[in-house]
Design a protein around this motif. Structure first.
Motif, PDB file in Angstrom:
ATOM      1  N   LEU A  50      30.191  99.776 -13.601  1.00  0.00           N
ATOM      2  CA  LEU A  50      31.428 100.099 -12.615  1.00  0.00           C
ATOM      3  C   LEU A  50      30.943 100.706 -11.214  1.00  0.00           C
ATOM      4  O   LEU A  50      29.916 101.159 -10.930  1.00  0.00           O
ATOM      5  N   GLU A  51      31.797 100.152 -10.347  1.00  0.00           N
ATOM      6  CA  GLU A  51      31.693 100.435  -9.051  1.00  0.00           C
ATOM      7  C   GLU A  51      32.659 101.418  -8.611  1.00  0.00           C
ATOM      8  O   GLU A  51      33.930 101.455  -8.885  1.00  0.00           O
ATOM      9  N   GLN A  52      32.357 102.414  -7.860  1.00  0.00           N
ATOM     10  CA  GLN A  52      33.318 103.456  -7.356  1.00  0.00           C
ATOM     11  C   GLN A  52      33.948 103.011  -6.194  1.00  0.00           C
ATOM     12  O   GLN A  52      33.229 102.365  -5.187  1.00  0.00           O
ATOM     13  N   VAL A  53      35.266 103.322  -6.179  1.00  0.00           N
ATOM     14  CA  VAL A  53      36.116 102.909  -4.967  1.00  0.00           C
ATOM     15  C   VAL A  53      36.099 104.398  -4.099  1.00  0.00           C
ATOM     16  O   VAL A  53      36.922 105.253  -4.746  1.00  0.00           O
ATOM     17  N   VAL A  54      35.264 104.487  -3.045  1.00  0.00           N
ATOM     18  CA  VAL A  54      34.926 105.969  -2.487  1.00  0.00           C
ATOM     19  C   VAL A  54      36.186 106.186  -1.783  1.00  0.00           C
ATOM     20  O   VAL A  54      35.997 107.402  -1.432  1.00  0.00           O
ATOM     21  N   GLU A  55      36.930 105.244  -1.156  1.00  0.00           N
ATOM     22  CA  GLU A  55      38.128 105.461  -0.614  1.00  0.00           C
ATOM     23  C   GLU A  55      39.031 106.264  -1.264  1.00  0.00           C
ATOM     24  O   GLU A  55      40.006 106.952  -0.747  1.00  0.00           O
ATOM     25  N   CYS A  56      39.083 106.248  -2.580  1.00  0.00           N
ATOM     26  CA  CYS A  56      39.937 107.103  -3.227  1.00  0.00           C
ATOM     27  C   CYS A  56      39.663 108.922  -3.414  1.00  0.00           C
ATOM     28  O   CYS A  56      38.527 108.869  -3.186  1.00  0.00           O
ATOM     29  N   LEU A  60      37.559 106.989  -8.835  1.00  0.00           N
ATOM     30  CA  LEU A  60      37.788 105.853  -9.626  1.00  0.00           C
ATOM     31  C   LEU A  60      36.911 104.950  -9.556  1.00  0.00           C
ATOM     32  O   LEU A  60      36.140 104.686  -8.578  1.00  0.00           O
ATOM     33  N   PHE A  61      36.565 104.414 -10.877  1.00  0.00           N
ATOM     34  CA  PHE A  61      35.599 103.129 -10.977  1.00  0.00           C
ATOM     35  C   PHE A  61      36.364 102.216 -11.295  1.00  0.00           C
ATOM     36  O   PHE A  61      37.371 101.970 -12.156  1.00  0.00           O
ATOM     37  N   LEU A  62      35.917 100.785 -11.061  1.00  0.00           N
ATOM     38  CA  LEU A  62      36.265  99.555 -11.585  1.00  0.00           C
ATOM     39  C   LEU A  62      35.322  98.603 -11.755  1.00  0.00           C
ATOM     40  O   LEU A  62      34.409  98.622 -10.929  1.00  0.00           O
ATOM     41  N   THR A  63      35.565  97.592 -12.382  1.00  0.00           N
ATOM     42  CA  THR A  63      34.941  96.369 -12.543  1.00  0.00           C
ATOM     43  C   THR A  63      35.717  95.220 -12.890  1.00  0.00           C
ATOM     44  O   THR A  63      37.029  95.370 -13.439  1.00  0.00           O
ATOM     45  N   ILE A  64      35.283  93.925 -12.815  1.00  0.00           N
ATOM     46  CA  ILE A  64      36.030  92.897 -12.950  1.00  0.00           C
ATOM     47  C   ILE A  64      35.090  92.070 -14.162  1.00  0.00           C
ATOM     48  O   ILE A  64      33.822  92.171 -14.125  1.00  0.00           O
ATOM     49  N   PHE A  78      39.365  99.664 -15.213  1.00  0.00           N
ATOM     50  CA  PHE A  78      39.562 100.859 -14.332  1.00  0.00           C
ATOM     51  C   PHE A  78      39.197 102.095 -15.370  1.00  0.00           C
ATOM     52  O   PHE A  78      39.333 102.298 -16.528  1.00  0.00           O
ATOM     53  N   LYS A  79      38.370 103.068 -14.392  1.00  0.00           N
ATOM     54  CA  LYS A  79      38.339 104.196 -14.984  1.00  0.00           C
ATOM     55  C   LYS A  79      38.650 105.507 -14.232  1.00  0.00           C
ATOM     56  O   LYS A  79      38.093 105.684 -13.063  1.00  0.00           O
ATOM     57  N   GLY A  89      47.948 105.758 -11.475  1.00  0.00           N
ATOM     58  CA  GLY A  89      49.019 104.866 -11.318  1.00  0.00           C
ATOM     59  C   GLY A  89      48.846 103.802 -10.705  1.00  0.00           C
ATOM     60  O   GLY A  89      49.313 102.777 -11.112  1.00  0.00           O
ATOM     61  N   PHE A  90      48.237 103.812  -9.401  1.00  0.00           N
ATOM     62  CA  PHE A  90      47.754 102.749  -8.502  1.00  0.00           C
ATOM     63  C   PHE A  90      47.002 101.547  -9.348  1.00  0.00           C
ATOM     64  O   PHE A  90      47.400 100.360  -9.471  1.00  0.00           O
ATOM     65  N   ALA A  91      45.853 102.410 -10.091  1.00  0.00           N
ATOM     66  CA  ALA A  91      45.123 101.400 -10.809  1.00  0.00           C
ATOM     67  C   ALA A  91      45.989 100.826 -11.819  1.00  0.00           C
ATOM     68  O   ALA A  91      45.744  99.693 -12.343  1.00  0.00           O
ATOM     69  N   GLY A  92      47.033 101.211 -12.320  1.00  0.00           N
ATOM     70  CA  GLY A  92      47.666 100.871 -13.376  1.00  0.00           C
ATOM     71  C   GLY A  92      48.631  99.575 -12.869  1.00  0.00           C
ATOM     72  O   GLY A  92      48.895  98.881 -13.712  1.00  0.00           O
TER      73      GLY A  92
END
Length: 150
Positions: A50-56, A60-64, A78-79, A89-92
């Motif tokens: 997973l990659e962290q979205v540091v701007e959050c 928040l971590f995500l991958t595809i 998402f995590k 909520g944004f991730a959702g």
């Protein structure tokens, strides 16, 4: 920008937000946070995938993943902690609106799509920047995956 530029699932979500008052929009965002799927077991035990979205503001971590079949569907994972309902909520929203689409459909989503949710007065600019960063990170990962498969 209108919702006509968006994939249908995401356009429907944006329409739902736009039909509500500001307090109701926040409630809908919380509902999306509760609907964010848990990570599958294959990712739970491998945080390095997973990659962290540091701007959050919240972690928040995500991958595809792209489908192994010919449909080219992109799946999002998402995590985000339960105590970060705005981030979740944004991730959702992004999960429900983009998961299962093709790379081309995801890459065509305008970068400023989060502003269409009508939350800019209810949510701090830093949190809005986090959602924009989530979308940007997804699009970068999709573009990189598309190049790797080409």
């Amino acid at each position: 920008m209108t919702t006509q530029a968006l994939p249908s699932a995401l356009a429907s979500i944006v329409d739902d937000f736009q039909a509500l008052s500001e307090p109701e929009r926040l409630q809908l965002l919380l509902e999306f946070s509760e609907g964010l799927p848990e990570l599958p077991d294959r990712l739970k035990d491998h945080p390095e995938l997973l990659e962290q979205v540091v701007e959050c503001q919240s972690p928040l971590f995500l991958t595809i993943e792209t489908g192994n079949n010919d449909d080219g569907a992109v799946h999002l994972f998402f995590k985000a902690p339960a105590e970060a309902p705005t981030t979740r909520g944004f991730a959702g929203v992004l999960h429900e609106g983009l998961d299962g689409l093709s790379a081309e459909e995801i890459l065509s989503v305008p970068d400023d799509m989060p502003e269409l949710l009508g939350l800019t007065r209810a949510i701090t600019p830093l949190r809005m920047r986090g959602m924009t960063a989530m979308l940007g990170r997804i699009k970068r990962k999709v573009a990189a995956e598309s190049r790797a498969q080409a």
